[in-house]
Design a protein around this motif. Structure first.
Motif, PDB file in Angstrom:
ATOM      1  N   ARG A  96       0.830  -1.209   0.000  1.00  9.89           N
ATOM      2  CA  ARG A  96       0.000   0.000   0.000  1.00  9.89           C
ATOM      3  C   ARG A  96       0.868   1.264   0.000  1.00  9.89           C
ATOM      4  O   ARG A  96       0.573   2.227  -0.702  1.00  9.89           O
ATOM      5  CB  ARG A  96      -0.913  -0.016   1.226  1.00  9.89           C
ATOM      6  N   THR A 100       1.039   3.990  -3.089  1.00 16.66           N
ATOM      7  CA  THR A 100       0.739   5.392  -2.776  1.00 16.66           C
ATOM      8  C   THR A 100       1.879   6.303  -3.213  1.00 16.66           C
ATOM      9  O   THR A 100       1.659   7.381  -3.783  1.00 16.66           O
ATOM     10  CB  THR A 100       0.477   5.552  -1.269  1.00 16.66           C
ATOM     11  N   LEU A 122      -3.432  -0.372  -5.670  1.00 17.58           N
ATOM     12  CA  LEU A 122      -3.689   0.289  -4.390  1.00 17.58           C
ATOM     13  C   LEU A 122      -5.052  -0.112  -3.840  1.00 17.58           C
ATOM     14  O   LEU A 122      -5.200  -0.354  -2.635  1.00 17.58           O
ATOM     15  CB  LEU A 122      -3.604   1.803  -4.566  1.00 17.58           C
ATOM     16  N   ALA A 126      -5.670  -1.937  -0.341  1.00 17.07           N
ATOM     17  CA  ALA A 126      -6.581  -1.363   0.657  1.00 17.07           C
ATOM     18  C   ALA A 126      -7.616  -2.394   1.087  1.00 17.07           C
ATOM     19  O   ALA A 126      -7.909  -2.556   2.281  1.00 17.07           O
ATOM     20  CB  ALA A 126      -7.269  -0.124   0.080  1.00 17.07           C
ATOM     21  N   GLN A 127      -8.148  -3.125   0.125  1.00 15.74           N
ATOM     22  CA  GLN A 127      -9.139  -4.158   0.423  1.00 15.74           C
ATOM     23  C   GLN A 127      -8.532  -5.264   1.270  1.00 15.74           C
ATOM     24  O   GLN A 127      -9.152  -5.747   2.225  1.00 15.74           O
ATOM     25  CB  GLN A 127      -9.675  -4.724  -0.890  1.00 15.74           C
ATOM     26  N   SER A 129      -6.221  -5.007   3.389  1.00 14.82           N
ATOM     27  CA  SER A 129      -5.960  -4.531   4.746  1.00 14.82           C
ATOM     28  C   SER A 129      -7.251  -4.203   5.496  1.00 14.82           C
ATOM     29  O   SER A 129      -7.205  -3.721   6.631  1.00 14.82           O
ATOM     30  CB  SER A 129      -5.051  -3.301   4.718  1.00 14.82           C
ATOM     31  N   ASP A 131      -9.612  -2.010   4.504  1.00 18.64           N
ATOM     32  CA  ASP A 131     -10.136  -0.673   4.219  1.00 18.64           C
ATOM     33  C   ASP A 131     -11.041  -0.758   2.992  1.00 18.64           C
ATOM     34  O   ASP A 131     -10.683  -0.354   1.888  1.00 18.64           O
ATOM     35  CB  ASP A 131      -8.978   0.307   3.987  1.00 18.64           C
ATOM     36  N   GLY A 134     -12.024   2.661   1.350  1.00 17.27           N
ATOM     37  CA  GLY A 134     -10.947   3.200   0.523  1.00 17.27           C
ATOM     38  C   GLY A 134     -10.850   2.484  -0.812  1.00 17.27           C
ATOM     39  O   GLY A 134     -10.679   3.112  -1.862  1.00 17.27           O
ATOM     40  N   ALA A 135     -10.968   1.149  -0.780  1.00 12.98           N
ATOM     41  CA  ALA A 135     -10.913   0.365  -2.015  1.00 12.98           C
ATOM     42  C   ALA A 135     -12.079   0.713  -2.933  1.00 12.98           C
ATOM     43  O   ALA A 135     -11.913   0.884  -4.146  1.00 12.98           O
ATOM     44  CB  ALA A 135     -10.928  -1.124  -1.682  1.00 12.98           C
ATOM     45  N   SER A 311      -5.404 -11.360   3.274  1.00 12.07           N
ATOM     46  CA  SER A 311      -5.735 -10.096   3.910  1.00 12.07           C
ATOM     47  C   SER A 311      -5.850 -10.254   5.425  1.00 12.07           C
ATOM     48  O   SER A 311      -5.908 -11.365   5.960  1.00 12.07           O
ATOM     49  CB  SER A 311      -7.054  -9.567   3.357  1.00 12.07           C
TER      50      SER A 311
END
Length: 427
Positions: A96, A100, A122, A126-127, A129, A131, A134-135, A311
């Protein structure tokens, strides 16, 4: 500006930096009027002309086409390769960070394909982790752009999964159905079968079991016609899930074992690890007498999960499932430890999984007479489940919560939980 405008502007800029007129640049191969048309964006030069102009201007072809030098392009591709490798190795936070940083590189702006790949990576990181919001934001933004057909299907597939994992089932179904019913969609291929598998999962979690059963058969037919390992794995695995959801446990195991056999031969380590966990869960449900063997498989899977691109949510799910197997075999101390660790990994967006961990802890505490702790866990279960939309998964967890409350002597709480289970099931 169009691509032709940008290419023309770069040629004009470098020509002036070199102190050349349009006629000097053109002579003898081209006319100065043709060079003028290129610089104004009114003509798109052929690859051969571009290569000739790059040689005469003493600059890289990469710069004229993309606005970056060959060295800058190499640096971008190397950084993207490192980000991909980190994600494949399960180093989600590192991936990530690298994606970024790449997006902050101004040189990436004009490289549409590489920038889209970076944003997609990214979103995947995000997915992974947890988030999901965000994804989803990244994937929705990408879906508005002009994309290759396969990339558009991949984005829809990941968006469907992100919505589903964040309990937004209606949106998950809408994304999948919109792509699969599109008049411009390609014929069935691996990516579309995998998208269909995600849609099927959303149907089941929403409680649309009749539609799920019908669609599972459609996916199996598509996979059999394709005959590819990826489609066979995806279709058979989801057929297994559908059979399990409709009470056909042995049929579910049969489909799962076919998918697992193909996955072991052809799949990536992360995919194998995830399927091993899901297969173990099915064995626990269908054959509780095999709990000790499943427990051993899951204990061995912990290292496998840590070394692959799984994940945070998936690692939490592994620990919760291991705790369930240990509870069934009487390893109660180990069960508490793993359920608690799993609950600690669950992100705020995965309330249903947190409720499963808390319910398991409540049952273990109740079985060893630690009633105060059991009641606290049940209270946490209610807090986790209450804000969730009605779904088959929520109904199952409310029902299990009611059974646990009944076993612990909380009759009023059990009645309320049974009513919530019925409501989630639409009854």
């Amino acid at each position: 500006m169009t691509t032709s405008d940008l290419v023309g502007l770069r040629i004009k800029t470098v020509r002036r930096q070199r102190g050349l007129s349009q006629a000097q640049l053109a002579h003898p191969e081209l006319s100065d009027s043709y060079v003028s048309l290129i610089e104004s964006g009114k003509r798109t030069p052929t690859p051969a002309v571009l290569e000739l102009l790059a040689q005469k201007l003493d600059c890289s072809l990469s710069y004229l086409i993309n606005g970056v030098t060959a060295e800058q392009m190499e640096d971008i591709e190397l950084a993207l390769g490192y980000a991909r490798l980190a994600l494949e190795n399960g180093e989600v936070a590192e991936a990530r960070t690298r994606y970024t940083e790449l997006l902050a590189n101004n040189n990436l702006t004009g490289l549409t394909a590489l920038r889209q790949e970076t944003e997609f990576g990214l979103a995947f990181a995000a997915q992974a982790s947890g988030d999901f919001d965000g994804a989803i934001a990244i994937l929705l933004r990408l879906s508005e752009e002009e994309l290759p057909a396969d990339r558009r299907v991949e984005i829809a597939s990941n968006l469907c999964r992100a919505y589903r994992e964040s309990e937004r089932l209606t949106e998950a179904v809408e994304v999948g159905e919109q792509m699969l019913s599109s008049t411009t969609r390609p014929a069935w291929n691996d990516l579309l079968v995998e998208l269909g598998a995600g849609l099927l999962a959303a149907y089941m979690e929403r409680g649309d079991l009749l539609r799920a059963r019908q669609f599972a058969a459609e996916l199996l037919n598509a996979a059999d016609a394709l005959g590819t390992p990826r489609s066979i794995v995806a279709a058979n695995w989801m057929a297994s899930n559908t059979a399990s959801a409709t009470g056909h446990a042995e049929e579910a195991l049969s489909f799962a074992e076919r998918a697992m056999a193909v996955q072991l031969e052809t799949g990536q380590p992360g995919s194998i690890a995830r399927m091993r966990l899901a297969h173990a869960r099915k064995r626990l449900l269908a054959r509780p007498q095999e709990a000790a063997a499943v427990r051993d498989v899951l204990r061995g899977a912990i290292v496998e999960f840590e070394q692959t691109a799984t994940s945070t949510v998936e690692r939490a799910r592994l620990l919760v499932e291991l705790a369930r197997a240990e509870c069934m075999t009487g390893d109660l101390d180990e069960s508490v430890e793993h359920a608690d660790r799993g609950r600690g990994l669950v992100p705020n967006t995965a309330s249903a999984l947190r409720a499963e961990a808390e319910l398991l802890l409540a049952r273990v505490y109740g079985s060893v007479g630690r009633m105060d702790q059991a009641e606290r866990q049940l209270s946490s279960v209610r807090d986790s489940l209450s804000p969730l939309p009605d779904s088959r998964r929520s109904a199952a967890t409310w029902y299990a919560t009611a059974e646990t409350m009944e076993q612990l002597g909380d009759s009023d709480g059990a009645v309320d939980a049974y009513q919530r289970a019925l409501a989630c099931a639409g009854l």
